[in-house]
Write a protein that holds these residues in place. Structure first.
Motif, mmCIF file in Angstrom:
data_model
loop_
_atom_site.group_PDB
_atom_site.id
_atom_site.type_symbol
_atom_site.label_atom_id
_atom_site.label_comp_id
_atom_site.label_asym_id
_atom_site.label_seq_id
_atom_site.Cartn_x
_atom_site.Cartn_y
_atom_site.Cartn_z
ATOM 1 N N VAL A 110 -27.596 3.864 21.722
ATOM 2 C CA VAL A 110 -27.112 3.312 20.456
ATOM 3 C C VAL A 110 -26.706 4.450 19.521
ATOM 4 O O VAL A 110 -25.634 4.422 18.900
ATOM 5 N N ALA A 111 -27.551 5.474 19.432
ATOM 6 C CA ALA A 111 -27.260 6.618 18.564
ATOM 7 C C ALA A 111 -25.974 7.316 19.003
ATOM 8 O O ALA A 111 -25.190 7.774 18.170
ATOM 9 N N CYS A 112 -25.747 7.378 20.312
ATOM 10 C CA CYS A 112 -24.515 8.009 20.820
ATOM 11 C C CYS A 112 -23.288 7.195 20.424
ATOM 12 O O CYS A 112 -22.289 7.751 19.966
ATOM 13 N N GLY A 113 -23.365 5.883 20.612
ATOM 14 C CA GLY A 113 -22.234 5.020 20.274
ATOM 15 C C GLY A 113 -21.892 5.111 18.798
ATOM 16 O O GLY A 113 -20.719 5.195 18.411
ATOM 17 N N ILE A 114 -22.922 5.122 17.966
ATOM 18 C CA ILE A 114 -22.705 5.181 16.520
ATOM 19 C C ILE A 114 -22.141 6.543 16.117
ATOM 20 O O ILE A 114 -21.221 6.630 15.305
ATOM 21 N N GLU A 115 -22.672 7.603 16.703
ATOM 22 C CA GLU A 115 -22.169 8.935 16.342
ATOM 23 C C GLU A 115 -20.692 9.068 16.699
ATOM 24 O O GLU A 115 -19.890 9.579 15.911
ATOM 25 N N LYS A 116 -20.329 8.573 17.873
ATOM 26 C CA LYS A 116 -18.930 8.650 18.297
ATOM 27 C C LYS A 116 -18.028 7.873 17.324
ATOM 28 O O LYS A 116 -16.931 8.319 16.969
ATOM 29 N N SER A 117 -18.520 6.737 16.885
ATOM 30 C CA SER A 117 -17.750 5.915 15.959
ATOM 31 C C SER A 117 -17.531 6.647 14.629
ATOM 32 O O SER A 117 -16.435 6.624 14.053
ATOM 33 N N VAL A 118 -18.571 7.325 14.150
ATOM 34 C CA VAL A 118 -18.464 8.088 12.894
ATOM 35 C C VAL A 118 -17.521 9.282 13.075
ATOM 36 O O VAL A 118 -16.675 9.564 12.220
ATOM 37 N N ILE A 119 -17.657 9.978 14.205
ATOM 38 C CA ILE A 119 -16.812 11.153 14.470
ATOM 39 C C ILE A 119 -15.334 10.748 14.549
ATOM 40 O O ILE A 119 -14.460 11.402 13.976
ATOM 41 N N ASP A 120 -15.068 9.653 15.240
ATOM 42 C CA ASP A 120 -13.690 9.143 15.330
ATOM 43 C C ASP A 120 -13.086 8.941 13.952
ATOM 44 O O ASP A 120 -11.945 9.316 13.683
ATOM 45 N N TRP A 121 -13.878 8.304 13.103
ATOM 46 C CA TRP A 121 -13.396 7.997 11.752
ATOM 47 C C TRP A 121 -13.137 9.288 10.970
ATOM 48 O O TRP A 121 -12.093 9.435 10.325
ATOM 49 N N LEU A 122 -14.072 10.230 11.045
ATOM 50 C CA LEU A 122 -13.900 11.506 10.334
ATOM 51 C C LEU A 122 -12.622 12.205 10.810
ATOM 52 O O LEU A 122 -11.819 12.684 10.003
ATOM 53 N N CYS A 123 -12.435 12.252 12.130
ATOM 54 C CA CYS A 123 -11.245 12.915 12.685
ATOM 55 C C CYS A 123 -9.965 12.220 12.220
ATOM 56 O O CYS A 123 -8.975 12.882 11.891
ATOM 57 N N SER A 124 -10.000 10.896 12.177
ATOM 58 C CA SER A 124 -8.787 10.170 11.779
ATOM 59 C C SER A 124 -8.459 10.447 10.314
ATOM 60 O O SER A 124 -7.295 10.533 9.935
ATOM 61 N N LYS A 125 -9.473 10.604 9.483
ATOM 62 C CA LYS A 125 -9.232 10.887 8.064
ATOM 63 C C LYS A 125 -8.597 12.264 7.875
ATOM 64 O O LYS A 125 -7.832 12.488 6.940
ATOM 65 N N ILE A 126 -8.959 13.194 8.760
ATOM 66 C CA ILE A 126 -8.385 14.544 8.678
ATOM 67 C C ILE A 126 -6.922 14.522 9.110
ATOM 68 O O ILE A 126 -6.116 15.340 8.662
ATOM 69 N N GLY A 127 -6.603 13.557 9.976
ATOM 70 C CA GLY A 127 -5.250 13.493 10.504
ATOM 71 C C GLY A 127 -5.174 14.061 11.914
ATOM 72 O O GLY A 127 -4.095 14.337 12.425
ATOM 73 N N PHE A 128 -6.335 14.247 12.530
ATOM 74 C CA PHE A 128 -6.376 14.702 13.924
ATOM 75 C C PHE A 128 -5.979 13.541 14.839
ATOM 76 O O PHE A 128 -6.237 12.381 14.519
ATOM 77 N N ASP A 129 -5.405 13.875 15.989
ATOM 78 C CA ASP A 129 -5.030 12.811 16.926
ATOM 79 C C ASP A 129 -6.141 12.562 17.947
ATOM 80 O O ASP A 129 -7.252 13.073 17.812
ATOM 81 N N GLU A 130 -5.822 11.793 18.987
ATOM 82 C CA GLU A 130 -6.885 11.333 19.895
ATOM 83 C C GLU A 130 -7.448 12.442 20.789
ATOM 84 O O GLU A 130 -8.453 12.238 21.463
ATOM 85 N N SER A 131 -6.839 13.627 20.762
ATOM 86 C CA SER A 131 -7.443 14.713 21.545
ATOM 87 C C SER A 131 -8.547 15.421 20.756
ATOM 88 O O SER A 131 -9.174 16.350 21.246
ATOM 89 N N SER A 132 -8.798 14.961 19.536
ATOM 90 C CA SER A 132 -9.828 15.587 18.706
ATOM 91 C C SER A 132 -11.215 15.049 19.042
ATOM 92 O O SER A 132 -11.351 14.084 19.792
ATOM 93 N N GLY A 133 -12.223 15.674 18.466
ATOM 94 C CA GLY A 133 -13.598 15.234 18.701
ATOM 95 C C GLY A 133 -14.568 16.108 17.949
ATOM 96 O O GLY A 133 -14.160 16.927 17.120
ATOM 97 N N GLY A 134 -15.835 15.944 18.258
ATOM 98 C CA GLY A 134 -16.841 16.752 17.576
ATOM 99 C C GLY A 134 -18.191 16.081 17.608
ATOM 100 O O GLY A 134 -18.458 15.250 18.480
#
Lengths: 479, 479
Positions: free
Chosen positions: A124-148
């Motif tokens: 559950v913690a992994c799924g939630i973290e990925k969801s938060v990271i996706d959102w952060l990356c999208s706000k920066i303007g990174f594309d789908e090859s981004s992560g963190g």
């Protein structure tokens, strides 16, 4: 000597759900009362400025015997002297007045203790973290090859990002072989947070190789100076690994020209790191996001949620334009060893974070975002940035005060000047008296040899009237 | 477009104390119910083993609109699939089943958000941290010149301690100048946690300079091999900075001979670091503290409270025999620059920790220790260590199982052997089936080329009968 069974019972008893229920309900009431009082400024005293020695003596204990009281009494005692970050007079460092919902999420995270260094430990913690990271990356303007990933604070975030830069840009296998020559350097804003220079020294490159770039009169990294420093470093035989820019800087809250610095870094094949610990959430504001133009050029960005997203400390996004970089931070240099075609799994967090066991820190970010939506955070940025501008306007129009620099965020530096005293000594003395009054918390900073009073207007309960109360206190203590 | 006043109201509304009170009471009931069900094993399913992709899709969201529900609904949803660390069948990694009182303390810490990097920001947090550090140092047997701080986890703790070693032992100003030659090394147990080797590489010394010392048949660092490695390093022109010992090691939970290694380190003027992340709390047990004999010889010790002191993750003590060393971690080499007579203030935490803003992490350790007294934690160690021994006895007497090594703590490695199949493949397949059943959580490890099932008996609700349930499940899945 107790038997094994007795010991088990003794320990398990402390997990009694009904005892917990009763005590937790009491503590909830204590905390709700604290919020009501603190946010409404019903108490004048907002922290305890006793000496360190006195505070130490107060809590010194040998822990030999169990205390003759329970959780509620212990917490009540803590609440008496605690620094009230929800008090409208809390105007100090860049640490948030946490949203109650974020604290509640942290409560659950603490009890459940689902770490996510290994997927199985906390799916559950992994799924939630990925969801938060996706959102952060999208706000920066990174594309789908981004992560963190999320990590324990901006300092650790900066270190981890610069380790990724080192892995990516050093022309030999530095992970395995170590630093071969003291010629690897980073160009960093002279106004960067101390953790950036520290990171360079921690990595064995030497503090001297965190080369400071002078700033302009607005405390923004000077592009011409950047170019000069780059050329000088080259002439001296140094290998420039990357550039670190501020969004915004700690002392004055000024945003660097990310577009200009990013272009320069991209053109010269340098790692571009943006320390957005404080200022990245301005991306959520339609009014202020232009200040971060060019951030999408970054190779890595650090973004604290515990500053301008109102969560409790600490939770920091470390975001990479290319997610693969996050997977090579702690391993042999990719070009030597790793199979570039090997798929990196986003959920292998222990390979990416410096922490092994990591708290379920994504939950508090997820909870607040989910419950309030992203626009709420943009409105918050709008409010505190605008209030800071209004305060700056007042300071400029007052002949007994001087503004250090036009604020670009919610950080403001100013000083009291109507005095024949040494002005630096005066600001120090004013601040000391303010702290001793225990009615306000403000900090100070040195800019170009001058000492200024410094406020971060980070608590949404602070209104213009509270800033006027501060001004009155300063005038009183300046006499 | 909202006015400034409207935005302030919109944000401040989320701090409404009565809304918080209502929601927090609901969440308390949810958590109390969770504890009751989980500890009593009333639910067979103790975690959710869905694929990462499925978990990700479940929580994926763009956070555009506020959710049409409140905190309690969000938490209820999380609780459904969470990994239940309080379930007696939780037998996996070294992450505690947190004491409810520790989670309650974390709740307060999260809302109050008193950081202590600067004394003024959290005088109470500073006083409490000092009190906890004093106690930890006294348990190790350090005298009043000792000191240290709390940090975000054992990996960061090991890095910080080895940075102190680097500052102390490198014969030039490595902080300012960087690594001059790839000849600085640490001798580390071949069974040390991965974060130790990582730390050496992070520091720019090169992974190759974390020189592994072979272990004996009990997975304890071999003293003769240590001496050989030391001499070999010298012959190769290396500068040995220090030795890292385990108390206990991760894979098998074996304690190194700290007395022997400590003597060797002291005699050769090497920094002696003890990674006691998991096993240091055995110092609280009259029965087991002899396993740590010699720990007082250490220059630095890492001690996690979130493993064997039942707090939530993460809180780690980094403890120094000489408190001054904690103050020179991130600065010029003391012998070159610093005035040795200058007093180091214990409360200047930001000078000592890698974090700048740090959570109020001392509170959960202080609260549990204060409420239950130190003997409680010794009894806990006694219980889980003894239960692990009893389980090992059972394994040894069962002809279908094989014990890897006699457990010295609460970690046990064993394998199922009654099969003509490849035994390594068999253990992997058994574990995968166990995980898929979602009824137990256990891990695996490789020792001398063999794969073993691995359990950490860390939850005080686990009794012998639960271990027998695991044994039955293994036998079933081995068919």
């Amino acid at each position: 000597m107790n038997t094994l069974e007795e010991k088990q019972k003794e320990v398990a008893e402390k997990y009694n759900s009904e005892h917990f229920r009763e005590q937790a309900h009491r503590v909830v009431d204590l905390l709700a009362d604290y919020i009501a009082q603190s946010t409404q400024n019903r108490e004048e005293r907002m922290f305890c400025y006793d000496t360190p020695e006195k505070m130490y003596q107060k809590f010194k204990t040998d822990f030999r015997e169990p205390a003759p009281y329970e959780e509620d009494v212990l917490i009540k005692d803590i609440l008496k002297d605690v620094t009230q970050l929800h008090h409208p007079h809390y105007l100090g460092h860049q640490v948030s007045s946490p949203l109650p919902s974020s604290a509640l999420a942290d409560f659950c995270a603490a009890l459940l203790n689902n770490s996510n260094c290994v997927y199985e430990m906390g799916p559950v913690a992994c799924g939630i973290e990925k969801s938060v990271i996706d959102w952060l990356c999208s706000k920066i303007g990174f594309d789908e090859s981004s992560g963190g990933f999320l990590t324990s604070g901006g300092s650790l975030g900066n270190l981890t990002a610069l380790l990724a830069a080192r892995q990516s840009k050093v022309p030999y296998d530095i992970w395995q072989e170590g630093v071969e020559k003291d010629n690897l350097c980073f160009l960093v804003s002279s106004q960067c947070h101390y953790s950036v220079k520290r990171a360079v020294a921690i990595m064995g490159l030497g503090n001297k190789n965190a080369i400071p770039i002078p700033v302009n009169e607005n405390f923004q990294t000077d592009l011409k100076e950047l170019e000069k420093a780059y050329n000088r470093a080259h002439q001296e035989g140094k290998v420039v690994l990357g550039v670190v820019a501020n969004a915004c800087c700690t002392a004055t809250g000024s945003y660097d020209d990310l577009e200009g610095i990013g272009k320069f870094a991209n053109e010269h094949n340098l790692w571009f790191h943006v320390d957005g610990a404080h200022g990245a959430p301005a991306l959520l504001s339609e009014t202020h996001k232009h200040k971060l133009k060019g951030i999408e050029r970054a190779d890595s960005v650090v973004w604290d949620a515990h500053k301008m997203m109102m969560t409790s400390a600490i939770v920091t996004g470390v975001l990479f334009k290319n997610a693969d970089n996050a997977h090579h931070i702690f391993s042999q240099n990719a070009s030597y060893i790793l199979d570039r075609n090997q798929k990196n799994n986003w959920f292998d967090f222990a390979l990416q974070t410096l922490e092994c066991t990591k708290p379920f820190m994504s939950l508090k970010v997820y909870a607040s975002l989910k419950l309030y939506g992203e626009k709420f955070f943009g409105d918050y940025v709008d409010y505190v940035y605008q209030l800071t501008s209004n305060f700056a306007e007042y300071i400029k129009q007052s002949d007994d005060f001087e503004l250090a620099v036009e604020p670009q965020s919610n950080i403001i530096c100013f000083r009291y000047i109507k005095s024949s005293q040494n002005l630096n000594e005066l600001q120090i003395s004013i601040r000391e008296k303010i702290l001793k009054s225990e009615k306000f918390y403000i900090v100070k900073t040195e800019l170009n040899g001058n000492i200024y009073l410094r406020c971060t207007i980070i608590n949404p309960h602070t209104k213009f009237e509270h800033l006027m109360e501060l001004v009155e206190a300063i005038r009183k203590f300046a006499k």
